[in-house]
Motif scaffolding. Structure first.
Motif, PDB file in Angstrom:
ATOM      1  N   CYS A 137       0.842  -1.207   0.000  1.00 49.33           N
ATOM      2  CA  CYS A 137       0.000   0.000   0.000  1.00 49.33           C
ATOM      3  C   CYS A 137       0.878   1.258   0.000  1.00 49.33           C
ATOM      4  O   CYS A 137       1.628   1.503   0.948  1.00 49.33           O
ATOM      5  CB  CYS A 137      -0.935   0.023   1.213  1.00 49.33           C
ATOM      6  N   PRO A 138       0.785   2.087  -1.043  1.00 42.86           N
ATOM      7  CA  PRO A 138       1.641   3.274  -1.112  1.00 42.86           C
ATOM      8  C   PRO A 138       1.233   4.365  -0.138  1.00 42.86           C
ATOM      9  O   PRO A 138       1.955   5.347   0.036  1.00 42.86           O
ATOM     10  CB  PRO A 138       1.466   3.740  -2.560  1.00 42.86           C
ATOM     11  N   MET A 139       0.056   4.202   0.500  1.00 45.98           N
ATOM     12  CA  MET A 139      -0.402   5.215   1.445  1.00 45.98           C
ATOM     13  C   MET A 139      -0.169   4.767   2.891  1.00 45.98           C
ATOM     14  O   MET A 139      -0.635   5.429   3.825  1.00 45.98           O
ATOM     15  CB  MET A 139      -1.891   5.506   1.231  1.00 45.98           C
ATOM     16  N   PRO A 146      -4.879  -2.369   4.272  1.00 46.34           N
ATOM     17  CA  PRO A 146      -6.024  -2.647   3.396  1.00 46.34           C
ATOM     18  C   PRO A 146      -6.926  -3.781   3.889  1.00 46.34           C
ATOM     19  O   PRO A 146      -8.154  -3.668   3.805  1.00 46.34           O
ATOM     20  CB  PRO A 146      -5.358  -3.013   2.061  1.00 46.34           C
ATOM     21  N   LEU A 199      -1.482   2.269   4.489  1.00 46.55           N
ATOM     22  CA  LEU A 199      -2.721   1.843   5.149  1.00 46.55           C
ATOM     23  C   LEU A 199      -2.682   0.342   5.422  1.00 46.55           C
ATOM     24  O   LEU A 199      -1.749  -0.353   5.012  1.00 46.55           O
ATOM     25  CB  LEU A 199      -3.923   2.186   4.253  1.00 46.55           C
ATOM     26  N   CYS A 225      -7.119   6.421   1.050  1.00 42.63           N
ATOM     27  CA  CYS A 225      -7.001   5.390   0.005  1.00 42.63           C
ATOM     28  C   CYS A 225      -7.141   6.065  -1.356  1.00 42.63           C
ATOM     29  O   CYS A 225      -8.096   6.773  -1.626  1.00 42.63           O
ATOM     30  CB  CYS A 225      -8.069   4.318   0.178  1.00 42.63           C
ATOM     31  N   MET A 226      -6.175   5.839  -2.230  1.00 43.69           N
ATOM     32  CA  MET A 226      -6.179   6.483  -3.552  1.00 43.69           C
ATOM     33  C   MET A 226      -6.710   5.553  -4.636  1.00 43.69           C
ATOM     34  O   MET A 226      -6.568   5.837  -5.821  1.00 43.69           O
ATOM     35  CB  MET A 226      -4.760   6.943  -3.904  1.00 43.69           C
ATOM     36  N   SER A 227      -7.322   4.450  -4.228  1.00 40.88           N
ATOM     37  CA  SER A 227      -7.958   3.506  -5.162  1.00 40.88           C
ATOM     38  C   SER A 227      -6.977   2.948  -6.187  1.00 40.88           C
ATOM     39  O   SER A 227      -7.357   2.659  -7.314  1.00 40.88           O
ATOM     40  CB  SER A 227      -9.116   4.170  -5.933  1.00 40.88           C
ATOM     41  N   CYS A 228      -5.711   2.785  -5.801  1.00 43.68           N
ATOM     42  CA  CYS A 228      -4.716   2.343  -6.790  1.00 43.68           C
ATOM     43  C   CYS A 228      -4.852   0.861  -7.111  1.00 43.68           C
ATOM     44  O   CYS A 228      -4.360   0.400  -8.144  1.00 43.68           O
ATOM     45  CB  CYS A 228      -3.306   2.643  -6.296  1.00 43.68           C
ATOM     46  N   GLY A 229      -5.478   0.100  -6.218  1.00 45.85           N
ATOM     47  CA  GLY A 229      -5.712  -1.318  -6.482  1.00 45.85           C
ATOM     48  C   GLY A 229      -4.503  -2.213  -6.224  1.00 45.85           C
ATOM     49  O   GLY A 229      -4.555  -3.424  -6.465  1.00 45.85           O
ATOM     50  N   SER A 230      -3.403  -1.646  -5.689  1.00 44.54           N
ATOM     51  CA  SER A 230      -2.205  -2.462  -5.448  1.00 44.54           C
ATOM     52  C   SER A 230      -2.503  -3.608  -4.476  1.00 44.54           C
ATOM     53  O   SER A 230      -1.975  -4.711  -4.622  1.00 44.54           O
ATOM     54  CB  SER A 230      -1.076  -1.603  -4.883  1.00 44.54           C
ATOM     55  N   CYS A 231      -3.344  -3.342  -3.475  1.00 48.20           N
ATOM     56  CA  CYS A 231      -3.650  -4.361  -2.462  1.00 48.20           C
ATOM     57  C   CYS A 231      -4.378  -5.532  -3.105  1.00 48.20           C
ATOM     58  O   CYS A 231      -3.993  -6.705  -2.922  1.00 48.20           O
ATOM     59  CB  CYS A 231      -4.474  -3.749  -1.325  1.00 48.20           C
ATOM     60  N   ILE A 244     -13.302  -1.599   0.137  1.00 46.05           N
ATOM     61  CA  ILE A 244     -12.858  -0.299   0.676  1.00 46.05           C
ATOM     62  C   ILE A 244     -13.640   0.839   0.027  1.00 46.05           C
ATOM     63  O   ILE A 244     -14.091   1.768   0.704  1.00 46.05           O
ATOM     64  CB  ILE A 244     -11.339  -0.105   0.451  1.00 46.05           C
TER      65      ILE A 244
HETATM   66  S1  SF4 Z   1      -6.236   0.767  -3.119  1.00 45.12           S
HETATM   67 FE1  SF4 Z   1      -5.309  -0.549  -1.563  1.00 45.12          FE
HETATM   68  S2  SF4 Z   1      -3.115  -0.283  -1.860  1.00 45.12           S
HETATM   69 FE2  SF4 Z   1      -4.080   1.432  -2.940  1.00 45.12          FE
HETATM   70  S3  SF4 Z   1      -4.151   3.097  -1.442  1.00 45.12           S
HETATM   71 FE3  SF4 Z   1      -6.082   1.997  -1.253  1.00 45.12          FE
HETATM   72  S4  SF4 Z   1      -5.726   0.531   0.386  1.00 45.12           S
HETATM   73 FE4  SF4 Z   1      -3.710   1.201  -0.297  1.00 45.12          FE
END
Ligand code: SF4
Ligand code: SF4
Length: 450
Positions: free
Chosen positions: A383-385, A389, A387, A412-418, A432
């Protein structure tokens, strides 16, 4: 070459930039153009035309509907057929202006010559009138979020801008529209940056580009060699390097605090490459924002490519230009595979924020069966923020919204990495986002009461 990057989290999805070397083509004019009035964050624009009105390319058709709003200009010439509602790429039914296309007549005020205008040739441009022109131009952030550009140029009194950072990262897999723009219109992008720097009254400018675009890094470095105020910053390839906060961290090594803080709170104004180009077009060529660079891509598309598209053109027309919808199951996204939204109909139009139409085949889009969380912590690591997840997803699924707010879901920037990294294929981001929507509503309601 020293590579910069952000410090927390990140992933390395397959890049699939299959259209990177495909030169931009002009998309055909649509037969009918559809203009949603809410193409940006903030109040929808208000129509200033009615059924039967005749418009040209570049005619104002809707004015800003509030402070956080942006006007809309016609991308076509023809007759206003109706003001109606349509489902747009977000899946919601929204008010639209529909124009029947007749010919291709442009407003006389638009300079259609190819001549490059430099800032030195225009001493009459002051910070105030550049900002004013940008405000009237309808330019919004063109990387997807749709924030009206002029607002970023007037920071709150508590913040002071020190630099403008142009986001040339394009870290989403598949998308290459910004890359083509940098390769084909580098000089205009640089003048756009200089205009933004003048408007923001700053003496420092950066263009951040990922290492997988060495030709763009080389070209822009050469072209900015005589402007010591501008630096091209090579960035490590890591998703989501193009997130605003990640970019600020990578380029100037400053960390943007949690919301409501924004990049300018640490001195940075971040704009997209497409936005810099649009600023050049408006200020130097009097051309408001009505067309954009869009990638139409997918492994099974016959003829994927990059297009200069008149806004209001439907996804269906662009997919047809690429050889039609591939056989079998497909998922069509507005945007890329990490942050794009699946569309319900191909009749949705290209808007200011449409950087890509991505067609995933059934195999690519197929979701694996969801397994129980094994507490591996991988989602936390990426998670780049910073958080947690898995925790946010669980709180959201259990409707524990107050706790969710305390755990900083709004960051959460909705990047979807998690979700990408979860070995149990859990729909972390979907959960989320559902909870984040509720928490945002709670915060808004509280602010209204105050
Ligand atoms: S989408 Fe997942 S990885 Fe990306 S910022 Fe939100 S919680 Fe973190
Ligand atoms: S990555 Fe998936 S399995 Fe691992 S802790 Fe996060 S939610 Fe659980």
């Amino acid at each position: 070459m020293k590579l910069h990057t952000f410090k927390i989290g990140g992933i390395h999805p397959e890049e699939n930039k299959i259209t990177a070397e495909v030169k931009t083509r002009n998309a055909a004019l649509p037969k009918v153009a559809i203009f949603p009035l809410g193409q940006h964050i903030g109040a929808p624009a208000k129509p200033v035309v009615k059924r039967g009105d005749v418009v040209k390319v570049g005619t104002l058709i809707a004015e800003a509907g509030g402070f956080v709003s942006a006007p809309i200009y016609s991308s076509v010439s023809g007759t206003v057929a109706k003001i109606d509602t349509r489902i747009d790429a977000t899946g919601y039914r929204k008010p639209v202006i529909i124009i029947n296309v007749e010919g291709d007549e442009w407003e006389d005020s638009i300079d259609r010559s190819e001549k490059l205008e430099s800032l030195a040739e225009h001493p009459e441009l002051t910070p105030e009138n550049i900002s004013d022109i940008i405000k009237k131009s309808g330019i919004t952030g063109m990387g997807g979020a749709g924030f009206p550009t002029f607002i970023k140029l007037c920071p709150p009194p508590t913040a002071k801008a020190e630099c403008v950072i142009i986001n040339g990262v394009e870290c989403e897999p598949y998308i290459t529209s910004d890359y083509r723009l940098m390769m084909e219109h580098a000089e205009e992008v640089i003048v756009g940056l200089q205009l933004l720097m003048k408007a923001a009254k700053v003496e420092r400018g950066y263009i951040g580009i990922e290492e997988n675009k060495p030709e763009a890094i080389k070209l822009l470095t050469q072209l900015t060699a005589d402007d010591s105020r501008i630096e091209i910053v090579a960035l490590a390839q890591k998703y989501p390097q193009g997130g605003e906060k990640q970019l600020v961290d990578a380029v100037i090594n400053r960390q943007v605090p949690a919301p409501p803080a924004i990049p300018v709170n640490v001195g940075a104004i971040v704009q997209n490459v497409g936005t810099a180009y649009a600023v050049y077009q408006m200020v130097m060529k009097h051309k408001p924002l009505f067309e954009r660079y869009t990638t139409v891509t997918g492994k099974k598309l016959k003829n994927p490519g990059n297009y200069l598209v008149r806004m209001g053109t439907t996804f269906a027309e662009l997919i047809h230009a690429c050889g039609g919808m591939p056989e079998g199951d497909n998922k069509v996204l507005a945007g890329g595979p990490m942050m794009g939204k699946s569309v319900m109909s191909l009749d949705v139009p290209v808007t200011k924020g449409t950087n890509s139409i991505t067609i995933l085949s059934g195999d690519e889009a197929h979701r694996k069966s969801v397994q129980p969380c094994i507490r591996c912590g991988k989602c936390v690591d990426v998670c780049p923020m910073g958080l947690e997840p898995y925790l946010l997803a669980t709180l959201s699924a259990n409707k524990l919204y107050e706790r969710l707010e305390k755990e900083d879901v709004t960051s959460c920037m909705s990047c979807g990495s998690c979700q990408f990294t979860c070995p149990s294929h859990r729909p972390i981001l979907d959960n989320i986002l559902q909870g984040k929507g509720v928490v945002m509503g709670m915060i808004k309601a509280r602010n209204v009461k105050k």
